[in-house]
Design a protein around this motif. Sequence first.
Motif, PDB file in Angstrom:
ATOM      1  N   THR A  32       0.818  -1.220   0.000  1.00 61.38           N
ATOM      2  CA  THR A  32       0.000   0.000   0.000  1.00 61.38           C
ATOM      3  C   THR A  32       0.848   1.265   0.000  1.00 61.38           C
ATOM      4  O   THR A  32       0.323   2.354  -0.174  1.00 61.38           O
ATOM      5  CB  THR A  32      -0.933   0.032   1.235  1.00 61.38           C
ATOM      6  N   SER A  91      -7.154  -6.357  -6.671  1.00 58.95           N
ATOM      7  CA  SER A  91      -7.780  -5.331  -5.844  1.00 58.95           C
ATOM      8  C   SER A  91      -9.303  -5.431  -5.789  1.00 58.95           C
ATOM      9  O   SER A  91      -9.918  -4.856  -4.894  1.00 58.95           O
ATOM     10  CB  SER A  91      -7.364  -3.936  -6.318  1.00 58.95           C
ATOM     11  N   ASN A  95      -8.295  -9.065  -2.661  1.00 58.01           N
ATOM     12  CA  ASN A  95      -8.141  -8.222  -1.474  1.00 58.01           C
ATOM     13  C   ASN A  95      -9.003  -6.984  -1.662  1.00 58.01           C
ATOM     14  O   ASN A  95      -8.533  -5.941  -2.102  1.00 58.01           O
ATOM     15  CB  ASN A  95      -6.667  -7.847  -1.268  1.00 58.01           C
ATOM     16  N   ARG A  96     -10.251  -7.094  -1.318  1.00 59.33           N
ATOM     17  CA  ARG A  96     -11.208  -6.007  -1.561  1.00 59.33           C
ATOM     18  C   ARG A  96     -10.912  -4.746  -0.737  1.00 59.33           C
ATOM     19  O   ARG A  96     -11.349  -3.668  -1.092  1.00 59.33           O
ATOM     20  CB  ARG A  96     -12.620  -6.485  -1.287  1.00 59.33           C
ATOM     21  N   ASP A  97     -10.170  -4.870   0.335  1.00 61.13           N
ATOM     22  CA  ASP A  97      -9.831  -3.709   1.157  1.00 61.13           C
ATOM     23  C   ASP A  97      -8.581  -2.986   0.665  1.00 61.13           C
ATOM     24  O   ASP A  97      -8.220  -1.944   1.200  1.00 61.13           O
ATOM     25  CB  ASP A  97      -9.615  -4.141   2.612  1.00 61.13           C
ATOM     26  N   GLU A 100      -9.041   0.681  -0.520  1.00 58.98           N
ATOM     27  CA  GLU A 100      -9.374   1.563   0.607  1.00 58.98           C
ATOM     28  C   GLU A 100      -8.125   1.838   1.440  1.00 58.98           C
ATOM     29  O   GLU A 100      -7.907   2.955   1.887  1.00 58.98           O
ATOM     30  CB  GLU A 100     -10.466   0.936   1.460  1.00 58.98           C
ATOM     31  N   GLU A 101      -7.303   0.821   1.632  1.00 57.27           N
ATOM     32  CA  GLU A 101      -6.041   1.000   2.359  1.00 57.27           C
ATOM     33  C   GLU A 101      -5.084   1.894   1.579  1.00 57.27           C
ATOM     34  O   GLU A 101      -4.320   2.657   2.162  1.00 57.27           O
ATOM     35  CB  GLU A 101      -5.363  -0.355   2.602  1.00 57.27           C
ATOM     36  N   THR A 104      -7.334   6.244   1.667  1.00 58.35           N
ATOM     37  CA  THR A 104      -8.629   6.391   2.316  1.00 58.35           C
ATOM     38  C   THR A 104      -9.321   7.684   1.906  1.00 58.35           C
ATOM     39  O   THR A 104     -10.540   7.731   1.786  1.00 58.35           O
ATOM     40  CB  THR A 104      -8.478   6.348   3.848  1.00 58.35           C
ATOM     41  N   LYS A 108     -13.063   7.739  -0.331  1.00 58.05           N
ATOM     42  CA  LYS A 108     -14.288   8.342   0.182  1.00 58.05           C
ATOM     43  C   LYS A 108     -14.813   9.436  -0.736  1.00 58.05           C
ATOM     44  O   LYS A 108     -16.007   9.659  -0.831  1.00 58.05           O
ATOM     45  CB  LYS A 108     -14.045   8.921   1.575  1.00 58.05           C
ATOM     46  N   GLU A 114     -11.780   2.972  -8.187  1.00 64.26           N
ATOM     47  CA  GLU A 114     -11.154   1.785  -8.761  1.00 64.26           C
ATOM     48  C   GLU A 114     -10.718   2.050 -10.192  1.00 64.26           C
ATOM     49  O   GLU A 114      -9.606   1.729 -10.587  1.00 64.26           O
ATOM     50  CB  GLU A 114     -12.112   0.598  -8.722  1.00 64.26           C
TER      51      GLU A 114
END
Length: 158
Positions: A32, A91, A95-97, A100-101, A104, A108, A114
């Motif tokens: 990340t 992604s 690893n769906r998170d 977001e990682e 962030t 939002k 994506e």
Amino acid sequence: MKLFTLPIRFGIATSGSLIAYFLILSLFGLHTNVFYSLFNGVITGFGIYEAIKYMRIQQREKFNYTMGFTTGIITGFMATLIFTVFFAIYSTELNRDFLEELSTVWFKDYKNFEGIVFFTVAIMGFATSLVLTLSFMQLFKTSRNQGKKTAEFPKKSL
């Protein structure tokens, strides 16, 4: 078609190296951190350089700038396309998170985050491929000045 097999093979090998590097980073939780993606340019550059070098060895006197440039572009673009597809699958499915990682704030604020990330990964790969291919061809091109005699300048008398 024979001229495209070498760059396609190197493109697949380069994408395999990019994927392996990404997965190694993910084992340590460093995937990340965007800073580590700078090494992707080194991996891609090495793949492009080796592809052009082997094409030059394989073609010998037939090798020209266009052939080397095409080899580099195909190698880099193939590696980029395969890595981008892997990145999208990783992604969104594995690893769906991850996205977001990754950011962030962006996640939002933007609904299509994506798509922006996938597009950025692809464009960075294509741009890196183009720039590195142009750079490496300066090393591999043959000079057109080899057969010409250079003009001698008269010596100045003091």
